[in-house]
Enzyme design. Structure first.
Site, PDB file in Angstrom:
ATOM      1  CG  ASN A  59     -57.514  11.554  -7.665  1.00  0.00           C
ATOM      2  OD1 ASN A  59     -58.711  11.381  -7.860  1.00  0.00           O
ATOM      3  ND2 ASN A  59     -57.044  12.585  -6.971  1.00  0.00           N
ATOM      4  CD1 TRP A  60     -58.542   8.239 -13.298  1.00  0.00           C
ATOM      5  CD2 TRP A  60     -60.463   7.700 -14.312  1.00  0.00           C
ATOM      6  NE1 TRP A  60     -58.292   7.155 -14.111  1.00  0.00           N
ATOM      7  CE2 TRP A  60     -59.455   6.797 -14.746  1.00  0.00           C
ATOM      8  CE3 TRP A  60     -61.754   7.546 -14.819  1.00  0.00           C
ATOM      9  CZ2 TRP A  60     -59.696   5.787 -15.672  1.00  0.00           C
ATOM     10  CZ3 TRP A  60     -61.996   6.520 -15.749  1.00  0.00           C
ATOM     11  CH2 TRP A  60     -60.975   5.661 -16.158  1.00  0.00           C
ATOM     12  CE  LYS A  61     -56.441  15.515  -9.371  1.00  0.00           C
ATOM     13  NZ  LYS A  61     -55.649  16.671  -9.039  1.00  0.00           N
ATOM     14  CG  HIS A  99     -56.517  14.671  -3.184  1.00  0.00           C
ATOM     15  ND1 HIS A  99     -56.528  15.958  -3.651  1.00  0.00           N
ATOM     16  CD2 HIS A  99     -55.731  13.956  -4.030  1.00  0.00           C
ATOM     17  CE1 HIS A  99     -55.782  16.026  -4.738  1.00  0.00           C
ATOM     18  NE2 HIS A  99     -55.290  14.825  -4.993  1.00  0.00           N
ATOM     19  CD  GLU A 122     -57.408  18.304  -6.364  1.00  0.00           C
ATOM     20  OE1 GLU A 122     -58.266  17.428  -6.622  1.00  0.00           O
ATOM     21  OE2 GLU A 122     -56.364  18.446  -7.044  1.00  0.00           O
ATOM     22  CD  GLU A 155     -51.138  13.444  -4.123  1.00  0.00           C
ATOM     23  OE1 GLU A 155     -50.964  12.937  -5.231  1.00  0.00           O
ATOM     24  OE2 GLU A 155     -52.228  13.928  -3.755  1.00  0.00           O
ATOM     25  N   GLY A 204     -51.153  19.230 -10.173  1.00  0.00           N
ATOM     26  CA  GLY A 204     -51.857  19.856 -11.291  1.00  0.00           C
ATOM     27  C   GLY A 204     -51.172  21.100 -11.838  1.00  0.00           C
ATOM     28  CB  SER A 212     -46.806  17.651 -12.026  1.00  0.00           C
ATOM     29  OG  SER A 212     -47.732  18.697 -11.772  1.00  0.00           O
ATOM     30  N   GLY A 217     -52.725  12.177 -10.994  1.00  0.00           N
ATOM     31  CA  GLY A 217     -53.970  12.874 -11.318  1.00  0.00           C
ATOM     32  C   GLY A 217     -54.120  13.018 -12.822  1.00  0.00           C
ATOM     33  N   GLY A 218     -53.754  14.181 -13.336  1.00  0.00           N
ATOM     34  CA  GLY A 218     -53.950  14.517 -14.757  1.00  0.00           C
ATOM     35  C   GLY A 218     -53.524  13.417 -15.724  1.00  0.00           C
TER      36      GLY A 218
HETATM   37  C1  PEP Z   1     -53.447  14.172  -7.506  1.00  0.00           C
HETATM   38  O1  PEP Z   1     -54.554  14.545  -7.799  1.00  0.00           O
HETATM   39  O2  PEP Z   1     -53.292  13.464  -6.506  1.00  0.00           O
HETATM   40  C2  PEP Z   1     -52.321  14.593  -8.340  1.00  0.00           C
HETATM   41  C3  PEP Z   1     -51.109  14.253  -7.978  1.00  0.00           C
HETATM   42  O3  PEP Z   1     -52.612  15.314  -9.468  1.00  0.00           O
HETATM   43  P1  PEP Z   1     -51.603  15.619 -10.699  1.00  0.00           P
HETATM   44  O4  PEP Z   1     -50.926  14.332 -11.056  1.00  0.00           O
HETATM   45  O5  PEP Z   1     -52.498  16.126 -11.787  1.00  0.00           O
HETATM   46  O6  PEP Z   1     -50.623  16.649 -10.222  1.00  0.00           O
END
Ligand code: PEP
Length: 254
Positions: free
Chosen positions: A11-13, A96, A98, A168, A174, A215, A236-237
């Site tokens: 997920n590049w957000k 998600h 966010e 999640e 994050g 994470s 994500g990251g």
């Molecule tokens: C996500 O955005 O779904 C996520 C899990 O982010 P991260 O891996 O950065 O915690």
């Protein structure tokens, strides 16, 4: 070992212009293609979807969008309809945390989007997970079960096996503070799969893939993928770093 095929989605957000996204995908697409035994999905911002659809055509790397509206068309400024997403993508991230936290998305919205995904023939990745407050107050089970029940309400059992759930925990997204593999596995087994069994039946619940997200990095990925209930990751990251994402994907392969 279960029969569910692992899936790793990046997920590049809200990161990367089209030019930057092209560079990033160029650095990961050939090592990703070399990995078998895992479904691979990239979810860049909307602006890169048409470019990625061309770049990834003929590869086994799937393309997903990060959000969509549930209506087919109309006066919804700034939104994308399911069939617009379907022009480029086969996957859609829904609900998600966010979106829930910053854009007021509720379980009811998630449910409508899920029904719209079925209609548009998109594979949904539905996100659930408790906040830090809820976790600390011992409400994880209540919250996660409620999210599963309300989000998947009315889904038919023919489409259900195609749904992908991402557990999640919001406190892990994050933050660099991932859940432990054991804790995530327990939530998936005792709360998510049991809620899915009540909604559908045991066989369907066992066929639905449940990912962990929060994470995930190349160094902790194996801890999650060695858990019997965890079928991959929503990343994500670390999905913005080619070698990290490739290493995570590799460790999910079976
Ligand atoms: C996500 O955005 O779904 C996520 C899990 O982010 P991260 O891996 O950065 O915690």
């Amino acid at each position: 070992m279960n029969h569910r095929k692992p899936l790793v989605a990046g997920n590049w957000k809200m990161n990367k212009t089209v030019a930057e996204a092209r560079d990033l995908v160029a650095s990961m697409s050939s090592p990703l293609r070399a990995i078998t035994g895992v479904e691979k999905v990239l979810c860049p911002p909307f602006t890169s979807l048409s470019t990625f659809a061309m770049l990834l055509a003929g590869t086994d790397i799937g393309l997903g969008a990060q959000n969509m509206h549930w209506e087919e068309k109309g006066a919804f400024t700034g939104e994308l309809a399911p069939n617009m997403v379907k022009e480029f993508c086969s996957y859609i991230i829904i609900g998600h945390s966010e979106r829930r936290a910053y854009f007021g998305e509720t379980d009811e919205h998630v449910n409508r989007k899920l029904h719209a995904a079925q209609k548009a023939d998109l594979t949904p990745i539905v996100c659930v997970g408790e906040t830090l407050d809820q976790y600390e107050s011992g409400l994880t089970s209540e919250v996660v079960r409620r999210q599963i029940n309300a989000s998947l309400a009315g889904m038919d059992s023919v489409f259900a096996p195609r749904i992908v759930v991402a557990y999640e925990p919001v406190w892990a997204i994050g933050t660099g503070k991932a859940s432990s593999g054991e804790n995530a596995n327990a939530v998936v087994k005792q709360m998510i799969r049991s809620a899915l069994t009540e909604l559908f039946n045991e066989k369907i619940a066992q066929s639905i893939r449940v990912l962990y997200g929060g994470s995930v990095t190349a160094s902790n990925a194996a801890e999650f993928f060695s858990q019997p209930e965890i079928d991959g990751a929503l990343v994500g990251g670390a999905s913005l770093k080619a070698d990290e994402f490739v290493a995570i994907t590799k460790s999910a392969a079976r």
